[in-house]
Design a protein around this motif. Structure first.
Motif, PDB file in Angstrom:
ATOM      1  N   ASP A  77       0.831  -1.207   0.000  1.00  0.00           N
ATOM      2  CA  ASP A  77       0.000   0.000   0.000  1.00  0.00           C
ATOM      3  C   ASP A  77       0.865   1.257   0.000  1.00  0.00           C
ATOM      4  OD1 ASP A  77      -2.336  -1.460  -0.050  1.00  0.00           O
ATOM      5  OD2 ASP A  77      -2.647  -1.369   2.118  1.00  0.00           O
ATOM      6  N   PHE A  78       1.961   1.202   0.760  1.00  0.00           N
ATOM      7  CA  PHE A  78       2.846   2.364   0.816  1.00  0.00           C
ATOM      8  C   PHE A  78       3.453   2.665  -0.548  1.00  0.00           C
ATOM      9  CE2 PHE A  78       6.857   4.568   1.549  1.00  0.00           C
ATOM     10  CZ  PHE A  78       6.415   5.649   2.291  1.00  0.00           C
ATOM     11  N   SER A  79       3.922   1.631  -1.236  1.00  0.00           N
ATOM     12  CA  SER A  79       4.533   1.856  -2.559  1.00  0.00           C
ATOM     13  C   SER A  79       3.495   2.366  -3.558  1.00  0.00           C
ATOM     14  CB  SER A  79       5.218   0.598  -3.068  1.00  0.00           C
ATOM     15  OG  SER A  79       4.304  -0.449  -3.294  1.00  0.00           O
ATOM     16  N   LYS A 137       0.947   4.278  -2.782  1.00  0.00           N
ATOM     17  CA  LYS A 137       0.744   5.691  -2.436  1.00  0.00           C
ATOM     18  C   LYS A 137       1.877   6.552  -2.997  1.00  0.00           C
ATOM     19  CE  LYS A 137      -1.846   4.863   1.788  1.00  0.00           C
ATOM     20  NZ  LYS A 137      -1.792   4.844   3.247  1.00  0.00           N
ATOM     21  N   GLU A 138       3.093   6.039  -2.931  1.00  0.00           N
ATOM     22  CA  GLU A 138       4.235   6.782  -3.471  1.00  0.00           C
ATOM     23  C   GLU A 138       4.112   6.938  -4.990  1.00  0.00           C
ATOM     24  OE1 GLU A 138       6.704   8.397  -1.543  1.00  0.00           O
ATOM     25  OE2 GLU A 138       5.097   7.889  -0.147  1.00  0.00           O
ATOM     26  N   ASP A 168       8.824   0.316  -1.620  1.00  0.00           N
ATOM     27  CA  ASP A 168       8.839   1.777  -1.719  1.00  0.00           C
ATOM     28  C   ASP A 168       9.302   2.185  -3.114  1.00  0.00           C
ATOM     29  OD1 ASP A 168       8.892   4.494  -1.098  1.00  0.00           O
ATOM     30  OD2 ASP A 168      10.438   4.348   0.417  1.00  0.00           O
ATOM     31  N   LYS A 207       6.516   4.248   7.353  1.00  0.00           N
ATOM     32  CA  LYS A 207       5.801   3.555   6.278  1.00  0.00           C
ATOM     33  C   LYS A 207       4.402   3.227   6.731  1.00  0.00           C
ATOM     34  CE  LYS A 207       9.658   2.676   3.708  1.00  0.00           C
ATOM     35  NZ  LYS A 207      10.085   3.983   3.446  1.00  0.00           N
TER      36      LYS A 207
END
Length: 105
Positions: free
Chosen positions: A9-11, A13-14, A90, A105
Protein backbone atom coordinates in the motif's frame (compact mmCIF):
# COMPACT_ATOMS: atom_id res chain seq x y z
CA UNK A 1 9.63 -19.91 -12.74
CA UNK A 2 8.39 -16.35 -12.65
CA UNK A 3 7.70 -14.68 -9.34
CA UNK A 4 4.62 -12.60 -8.60
CA UNK A 5 5.11 -8.90 -7.92
CA UNK A 6 3.17 -7.40 -5.05
CA UNK A 7 3.04 -3.63 -4.51
CA UNK A 8 2.55 -2.66 -0.86
CA UNK A 9 0.00 0.00 0.00
CA UNK A 10 2.85 2.36 0.82
CA UNK A 11 4.53 1.86 -2.56
CA UNK A 12 1.19 2.41 -4.33
CA UNK A 13 0.74 5.69 -2.44
CA UNK A 14 4.23 6.78 -3.47
CA UNK A 15 3.47 5.98 -7.13
CA UNK A 16 0.27 8.01 -6.85
CA UNK A 17 2.20 10.96 -5.38
CA UNK A 18 4.68 10.79 -8.26
CA UNK A 19 1.84 10.62 -10.79
CA UNK A 20 -0.05 13.52 -9.21
CA UNK A 21 3.07 15.69 -9.00
CA UNK A 22 4.01 15.25 -12.66
CA UNK A 23 0.41 15.54 -13.82
CA UNK A 24 0.16 18.93 -12.11
CA UNK A 25 3.68 20.22 -12.84
CA UNK A 26 4.37 18.74 -16.28
CA UNK A 27 1.54 16.94 -18.10
CA UNK A 28 -0.71 13.92 -17.96
CA UNK A 29 1.45 12.21 -20.58
CA UNK A 30 4.66 12.77 -18.62
CA UNK A 31 3.00 11.45 -15.44
CA UNK A 32 1.67 8.33 -17.19
CA UNK A 33 4.95 7.56 -18.93
CA UNK A 34 6.97 7.91 -15.74
CA UNK A 35 4.71 5.65 -13.68
CA UNK A 36 4.47 3.09 -16.50
CA UNK A 37 8.27 3.13 -16.76
CA UNK A 38 8.65 2.48 -13.04
CA UNK A 39 6.19 -0.43 -13.20
CA UNK A 40 7.88 -1.92 -16.29
CA UNK A 41 11.28 -1.69 -14.60
CA UNK A 42 9.90 -3.62 -11.63
CA UNK A 43 8.62 -6.41 -13.89
CA UNK A 44 12.23 -7.36 -14.65
CA UNK A 45 12.30 -8.79 -11.14
CA UNK A 46 9.94 -11.63 -12.07
CA UNK A 47 12.72 -13.49 -13.84
CA UNK A 48 15.77 -11.94 -12.15
CA UNK A 49 14.88 -11.11 -8.54
CA UNK A 50 18.45 -10.53 -7.41
CA UNK A 51 19.51 -8.02 -10.09
CA UNK A 52 18.99 -5.12 -7.71
CA UNK A 53 21.71 -3.84 -5.43
CA UNK A 54 21.47 -4.12 -1.64
CA UNK A 55 19.89 -0.99 -0.12
CA UNK A 56 22.54 0.09 2.38
CA UNK A 57 20.26 2.60 4.12
CA UNK A 58 18.01 -0.29 5.16
CA UNK A 59 20.70 -2.88 5.96
CA UNK A 60 19.74 -3.07 9.62
CA UNK A 61 16.23 -4.17 8.72
CA UNK A 62 15.30 -7.82 9.17
CA UNK A 63 14.51 -8.04 5.44
CA UNK A 64 17.11 -8.09 2.68
CA UNK A 65 16.07 -4.95 0.80
CA UNK A 66 17.36 -4.38 -2.71
CA UNK A 67 16.64 -1.72 -5.29
CA UNK A 68 16.45 -1.02 -8.99
CA UNK A 69 16.79 2.46 -10.43
CA UNK A 70 14.49 4.01 -13.00
CA UNK A 71 15.42 7.59 -13.88
CA UNK A 72 15.84 9.20 -10.44
CA UNK A 73 13.65 6.71 -8.56
CA UNK A 74 14.71 3.75 -6.48
CA UNK A 75 12.30 0.82 -6.60
CA UNK A 76 12.95 -0.77 -3.22
CA UNK A 77 11.91 -4.39 -2.83
CA UNK A 78 12.59 -7.66 -1.07
CA UNK A 79 12.30 -11.26 -2.16
CA UNK A 80 9.59 -13.12 -0.23
CA UNK A 81 10.66 -16.72 -0.77
CA UNK A 82 7.81 -18.17 1.32
CA UNK A 83 5.18 -16.58 -0.94
CA UNK A 84 7.21 -16.94 -4.14
CA UNK A 85 6.92 -13.20 -4.70
CA UNK A 86 8.68 -9.87 -4.89
CA UNK A 87 7.31 -7.20 -2.57
CA UNK A 88 7.81 -3.67 -3.80
CA UNK A 89 8.29 -1.80 -0.55
CA UNK A 90 8.84 1.78 -1.72
CA UNK A 91 9.45 4.03 -4.71
CA UNK A 92 11.93 6.59 -3.47
CA UNK A 93 13.07 9.73 -5.25
CA UNK A 94 16.85 9.48 -4.95
CA UNK A 95 17.19 13.27 -5.28
CA UNK A 96 16.03 13.46 -1.64
CA UNK A 97 18.30 13.05 1.36
CA UNK A 98 19.08 9.33 1.83
CA UNK A 99 18.04 9.68 5.48
CA UNK A 100 14.43 10.09 4.32
CA UNK A 101 14.43 6.53 3.01
CA UNK A 102 13.80 5.43 6.60
CA UNK A 103 10.65 7.56 6.81
CA UNK A 104 7.56 6.07 8.42
CA UNK A 105 5.80 3.55 6.28
Amino acid sequence: MELKIYWTDFSKKELKKIFDYYKENASLNVAKNLVIGIIKEATKLRKQPTIGQIEEALEKSEKDFRYLVFKSYKIIYWLNIENNSIEIFDVFDSRQSPVKIKRGK
